[in-house]
Motif scaffolding. Structure first.
Motif, PDB file in Angstrom:
ATOM      1  N   MET A  71       0.824  -1.200   0.000  1.00  0.00           N
ATOM      2  CA  MET A  71       0.000   0.000   0.000  1.00  0.00           C
ATOM      3  C   MET A  71       0.862   1.254   0.000  1.00  0.00           C
ATOM      4  N   PHE A  73      -0.074   5.243  -0.049  1.00  0.00           N
ATOM      5  CA  PHE A  73      -1.128   6.245  -0.040  1.00  0.00           C
ATOM      6  C   PHE A  73      -0.735   7.520  -0.787  1.00  0.00           C
ATOM      7  N   THR A  79      -3.177   2.620  -5.054  1.00  0.00           N
ATOM      8  CA  THR A  79      -4.342   2.499  -4.171  1.00  0.00           C
ATOM      9  C   THR A  79      -5.543   1.943  -4.932  1.00  0.00           C
ATOM     10  N   SER A  94      -7.210  -6.173   5.000  1.00  0.00           N
ATOM     11  CA  SER A  94      -6.591  -5.133   4.167  1.00  0.00           C
ATOM     12  C   SER A  94      -7.542  -3.962   3.982  1.00  0.00           C
ATOM     13  N   ILE A  98      -6.863  -0.062   5.060  1.00  0.00           N
ATOM     14  CA  ILE A  98      -6.929   1.061   4.122  1.00  0.00           C
ATOM     15  C   ILE A  98      -7.926   2.103   4.622  1.00  0.00           C
ATOM     16  N   LYS A 102      -7.622   6.610   5.944  1.00  0.00           N
ATOM     17  CA  LYS A 102      -8.188   7.644   5.068  1.00  0.00           C
ATOM     18  C   LYS A 102      -8.136   9.040   5.675  1.00  0.00           C
ATOM     19  N   ILE A 114     -10.725   6.054  -1.524  1.00  0.00           N
ATOM     20  CA  ILE A 114     -10.981   5.185  -0.376  1.00  0.00           C
ATOM     21  C   ILE A 114     -12.409   5.376   0.131  1.00  0.00           C
TER      22      ILE A 114
END
Length: 141
Positions: A71, A73, A79, A94, A98, A102, A114
């Motif tokens: 991952m 970001f 993403t 997962s 995630i 956010k 997201i």
């Protein structure tokens, strides 16, 4: 030699896909988590979705770890690809990771991506086929 997952038939049995997932993990577990590599995993995830079966728990656990390590970001593309994989494989751990990130210092476009994923399938990540079942059928997930 490693398989080109894009060249696989669109429809495969879950047992056969399990072998390809194991191969993927063997080849890429310690390799850099690049977008092209995630694209290969996406090809497998897409085919797994069509089996209507859950992943083998040991494969699921390894993929959860792999994706959380992959991952980034700061990358909309990574993403987006990971969210697609997570959705197709119903990877709750997962997904929750995630979602938990956010509100951190991430790109606004990534945050929006997201949030859209959370709204779209946040309630069904554990049972993505729930809408396809009869009310009388027992939940296999």
């Amino acid at each position: 030699m490693q398989t080109d997952y894009r060249s696989l038939p669109d429809s495969l049995e879950a047992e056969e896909l399990a072998g390809y997932f194991r191969e993927f993990l063997e080849v890429y577990a310690d390799a850099p988590k690049k977008l092209t590599v995630l694209g290969e995993l996406y090809e497998l995830a897409y085919r797994q979705w069509d089996t209507y079966e859950k992943l083998d728990p040991s494969i699921e656990e390894s993929l959860e770890q792999y994706l959380m390590q992959a991952m980034d970001f700061r990358s909309f593309e990574i993403t987006d690809k990971i969210l697609s994989i997570v959705e197709n494989l119903s990877l709750k751990q997962s997904f929750e990771y995630i979602i938990s990130q956010k509100d951190e210092n991430i790109l606004p476009a990534v945050r929006e991506l997201i949030e859209e994923a959370e709204e779209e399938y946040g309630d069904s990540i554990e049972n993505p086929y729930g809408g396809f079942e009869d009310d009388d059928e027992e939940d296999d997930w």
